[in-house]
Design a protein around this motif. Structure first.
Motif, PDB file in Angstrom:
ATOM      1  N   ASN A  25       1.087   4.305   1.500  1.00 35.77           N
ATOM      2  CA  ASN A  25       0.155   5.232   2.148  1.00 35.77           C
ATOM      3  C   ASN A  25      -1.035   4.534   2.800  1.00 35.77           C
ATOM      4  N   TYR A  26      -1.164   3.217   2.557  1.00 39.44           N
ATOM      5  CA  TYR A  26      -2.295   2.445   3.083  1.00 39.44           C
ATOM      6  C   TYR A  26      -1.798   1.185   3.788  1.00 39.44           C
ATOM      7  N   ALA A  43      -2.848   8.592   3.992  1.00 41.47           N
ATOM      8  CA  ALA A  43      -1.567   8.997   4.592  1.00 41.47           C
ATOM      9  C   ALA A  43      -1.343   8.214   5.874  1.00 41.47           C
ATOM     10  N   GLY A  44      -1.634   6.909   5.801  1.00 44.01           N
ATOM     11  CA  GLY A  44      -1.434   6.041   6.959  1.00 44.01           C
ATOM     12  C   GLY A  44      -2.644   5.879   7.852  1.00 44.01           C
ATOM     13  N   GLY A  45      -3.802   6.385   7.431  1.00 41.74           N
ATOM     14  CA  GLY A  45      -4.988   6.329   8.277  1.00 41.74           C
ATOM     15  C   GLY A  45      -5.766   5.033   8.231  1.00 41.74           C
ATOM     16  N   GLY A  46      -5.502   4.187   7.248  1.00 43.01           N
ATOM     17  CA  GLY A  46      -6.212   2.921   7.126  1.00 43.01           C
ATOM     18  C   GLY A  46      -5.550   2.038   6.087  1.00 43.01           C
ATOM     19  N   TRP A  47      -5.969   0.766   6.081  1.00 44.58           N
ATOM     20  CA  TRP A  47      -5.409  -0.200   5.129  1.00 44.58           C
ATOM     21  C   TRP A  47      -6.311  -0.333   3.912  1.00 44.58           C
ATOM     22  N   ASN A  48      -5.694  -0.408   2.730  1.00 43.38           N
ATOM     23  CA  ASN A  48      -6.384  -0.655   1.459  1.00 43.38           C
ATOM     24  C   ASN A  48      -5.631  -1.772   0.749  1.00 43.38           C
TER      25      ASN A  48
END
Length: 198
Positions: A25-26, A43-48
């Protein structure tokens, strides 16, 4: 650079990888999707990153071939990440952003920090690094400190053009006519010198 584009953008061939990822999700690919705000976080909006409370972390962007770049932009997570706004150069964070990092480029043999790319004590959502153009095939954001235990990146941009489009043209001047003319001039010069010495 005239005609420059965001060469890190996935639509322009940019491909992102990272030191680790929390889960699907990241994804690292989120940092090249063109969304500076980080919409749809989780939900795919940024990297963690996937190593909480451990550093360094990094996210890397590979280009399609050599690029001549002059600017890199790094976007951290906003405090109101569930309702983010379009980032401005003065927008600050206090909760989730990157505090210290280096913007690096690949020299062909090793990573080097771009001029102005060593960032410390950061509190800006949008960090813009502008420099004398360099040619490289990839960049990375090497993170040494971030708030609340994890490195979170919404977007990375690299502005430039294909390096091949900036190669000076090769001009061939050693034609047979040119060579013959040089020989004739040299011969006439020698004859003139010889006549003066008589």
């Amino acid at each position: 650079i005239p005609g420059r584009v965001n060469v890190a953008l996935a639509a322009n061939g940019g491909a992102a990888t990272a030191s680790s990822t929390l889960n699907a999700n990241y994804p690292a690919s989120a940092v090249t999707n063109g969304d500076r705000k980080g919409l749809n976080w989780g939900a795919g909006g940024g990297w963690n990153d996937g190593t909480p409370n451990t550093s360094p972390d990094w996210v890397e962007i590979n280009f399609t071939g050599q690029k001549l770049i002059e600017e890199v932009n790094v976007f951290s997570m906003q405090d109101s990440y569930t309702a983010p706004v379009e980032p401005t150069p003065t927008l600050e964070f206090t909760l989730w952003g990157l505090r210290a990092f280096e913007v690096q480029y690949w020299t062909g043999t090793d990573w080097a920090v771009l001029p102005g790319g060593a960032v410390t004590n950061n509190n800006l959502v949008w960090r813009r690094v502008v420099f004398v153009p360099v040619t490289t095939s990839k960049i990375r954001v090497h993170i040494s400190a971030a708030l609340n235990g994890s490195s979170r990146v919404m977007e990375v941009e690299a502005w430039g053009v294909s390096a091949s489009g900036n190669t000076p043209p090769t001009v061939a001047i050693a034609s047979s006519w040119f060579s013959a003319s040089i020989v004739s001039i040299w011969t006439m010069t020698q004859s003139s010198v010889a006549a003066c010495l008589k």
